[in-house]
Scaffold this motif. Structure first.
Motif, short mmCIF file in Angstrom:
data_model
loop_
_atom_site.label_atom_id
_atom_site.label_comp_id
_atom_site.label_asym_id
_atom_site.label_seq_id
_atom_site.Cartn_x
_atom_site.Cartn_y
_atom_site.Cartn_z
N MET A 22 14.44 -22.46 36.81
CA MET A 22 14.08 -23.84 36.62
C MET A 22 12.33 -24.23 36.11
O MET A 22 12.66 -25.21 35.59
N MET A 23 12.49 -23.18 35.35
CA MET A 23 11.32 -23.76 33.22
C MET A 23 12.24 -24.37 32.38
O MET A 23 11.85 -25.13 31.86
N PHE A 24 13.53 -23.52 32.52
CA PHE A 24 14.47 -24.46 31.65
C PHE A 24 15.67 -25.55 31.65
O PHE A 24 16.32 -25.82 31.00
N ALA A 25 15.79 -25.87 33.27
CA ALA A 25 15.90 -26.81 33.89
C ALA A 25 15.82 -28.26 32.74
O ALA A 25 16.28 -29.06 33.12
N SER A 26 13.92 -28.45 32.68
CA SER A 26 13.92 -29.47 32.37
C SER A 26 14.59 -30.36 30.43
O SER A 26 15.01 -29.29 29.39
N ASP A 27 14.75 -31.50 30.38
CA ASP A 27 15.78 -31.35 28.86
C ASP A 27 14.37 -31.57 28.45
O ASP A 27 14.44 -31.31 26.66
N ASP A 28 12.96 -30.72 27.72
CA ASP A 28 11.98 -30.51 26.85
C ASP A 28 12.92 -29.23 26.44
O ASP A 28 12.26 -29.37 25.15
N PHE A 29 13.26 -28.48 27.19
CA PHE A 29 14.37 -27.28 26.34
C PHE A 29 15.82 -27.11 26.27
O PHE A 29 16.18 -28.21 26.58
N ASN A 30 15.59 -26.75 25.18
CA ASN A 30 16.67 -26.66 24.51
C ASN A 30 17.78 -25.66 25.81
O ASN A 30 17.40 -24.22 25.40
N SER A 31 18.40 -25.22 26.76
CA SER A 31 19.19 -24.68 27.30
C SER A 31 19.98 -23.11 26.91
O SER A 31 19.55 -22.85 27.61
N GLU A 32 20.56 -23.77 26.42
CA GLU A 32 21.70 -22.74 25.54
C GLU A 32 21.04 -21.65 24.87
O GLU A 32 20.68 -20.73 24.37
N ASN A 33 19.02 -21.89 24.94
CA ASN A 33 18.47 -20.94 24.36
C ASN A 33 17.25 -20.68 25.09
O ASN A 33 16.68 -19.74 24.67
#
Length: 408
Positions: free
Chosen positions: A240-251
């Motif tokens: 949920m936290m890293f679903a945002s476009d603010d993050f690089n989900s690969e990391n």
């Protein structure tokens, strides 16, 4: 301190939530049938692999019982599998083994069409199933070590440090060069599973046989051990936290680190609320800092419990964002756990709102609805009572009257 009644209430909600985050029994059984069919094809008498007794075995979260549904319904479930062979021609390199498995899959008309990449990935062959199935399978070709069967039959202990399998990896400098398996990368997902269930087991009465953790086919597990539920909740919070476009989900934090730290932090509590809050408060204490003489730098270290020389966090030094994201997630996790620890007296609506932000609106609403339905059934059976003088709901005290409206 949480009262016993509040702890029990939240435990029920979190356990229902874990079930709503889990894959369904039909999805589980469909995946088992599918990988058994792949195994049958690889092991058929007409197969070039037949003399080496190939077997398909689950690994990772599918074997540990810690799988979680994707946040978006249209996304696939990732099933991690091992194709284990016993023995090989002397001249076979990693590439030869990888190609042998891939070539056999391509001989099946349907599997050939399902291959994500006709050349295969870095380590695996990936089969993409239909949109109705909602999963794909990553099949890792591997060679069983001579101690493989010994490792499976021994109880948990030092023997889990025995080698298990040698795997194929295109990034290995020996991928096309060395036929001697001692130069191949080693892995032991089955030893890890035994370690995990050893950590997860609360008592003999609730124990899962360790041998079952590496069985090719385990029945779907409707009731989960607290540690399994904790890992599911942690992974969903991460997603949920890293679903945002603010993050690089690969990391985003990887599951093996989350599972390992949670398992080390787990205090054997049989109460899901206590288990979850304790794990969240203690996870960061199990991240070591070690000096690496090769780089002459201090590095963060999350050791593999069955191979202490392997660092699950080895990529953090190469890609600092991975470490940065992990600690950002831990900070948020520790902040969010306060809504559970200090939520008593604020009402279920407030808890509902907080959990929805952490784990997703849909599974949380389903969980609270199911919890409300359980309470309605208890009221009708006369089991839902209110303690005299306190107003706390529970199983002792004055029976509550039935009412004709829906609610919690």
């Amino acid at each position: 301190m949480m009262t016993q009644s509040y702890r029990k209430e939240v435990e029920e909600i979190l356990d229902i939530l874990g079930g709503n985050l889990d894959i369904s029994e039909s999805q589980y059984n469909a995946a088992v049938r599918s990988y058994q069919s792949v195994g049958d094809w690889l092991a058929n008498k007409d197969s070039p692999l037949y003399p080496y007794n190939p077997k398909i075995l689950p690994q990772g979260s599918f074997m540990l019982g810690t799988m979680t549904k994707p946040i978006h319904e249209e996304d696939d479930i990732d099933i991690d599998l091992v194709c284990k062979i016993e023995g090989k021609p002397d001249h076979w390199t990693q590439k030869d083994l990888k190609d042998a498995v891939g070539d056999r899959l391509k001989q099946h008309g349907l599997y050939e069409k399902m291959l994500k990449d006709k050349e295969g990935g870095r380590r695996c062959w990936t089969l993409m199933y239909s949109e109705d199935s909602k999963f794909h399978m990553d099949i890792l070709p591997s060679l069983a070590d001579s101690n493989f069967n010994l490792m499976l039959t021994k109880n948990f202990g030092v023997d889990n440090h025995l080698l298990a399998i040698r795997i194929t990896d295109k990034e290995s400098v020996f991928y096309t060069l060395m036929s001697n398996p001692s130069f191949w990368y080693k892995s032991n997902p089955f030893g890890y599973a035994k370690w995990f269930f050893h950590r997860a087991t609360i008592s003999k009465s609730k124990a899962i046989l360790l041998s079952e953790s590496v069985s090719p086919v385990r029945p779907f597990q409707k009731r989960k051990l607290p540690l399994q539920r904790v890992v599911q909740l942690l992974k969903r919070h991460r997603d949920m936290m890293f679903a945002s476009d603010d993050f690089n989900s690969e990391n985003k934090p990887i599951s093996i680190i989350i599972t390992t730290l949670a398992s080390r932090a787990y205090d054997k509590s049989d109460n899901l609320v206590d288990a979850y809050t304790h794990v969240v408060s203690q996870m960061r204490n199990f991240i070591e800092t070690r000096f690496n003489p090769k780089t002459e730098k201090y590095e963060k270290w999350v050791s593999n419990p069955i191979n202490p020389e392997e660092n699950f966090a080895d990529k953090w030094i190469e890609e600092p964002q991975k470490e940065e994201y992990f600690y950002m997630w831990l900070d948020k996790l520790e902040e969010d756990i306060q809504s559970i620890r200090f939520g008593e007296g604020k009402g279920l609506y407030t808890l509902n709102e907080s959990l929805a932000k952490q784990f997703g609106d849909n599974p949380v609403q389903l969980s609270f609805a199911a919890y409300g339905e359980k309470n309605r059934m208890r009221r009708e059976a006369g089991l839902r009572k209110m303690a005299a003088g306190t107003g706390i709901l529970g199983a002792t005290g004055k029976p509550l009257p039935n009412h004709n409206f829906e609610g919690i």
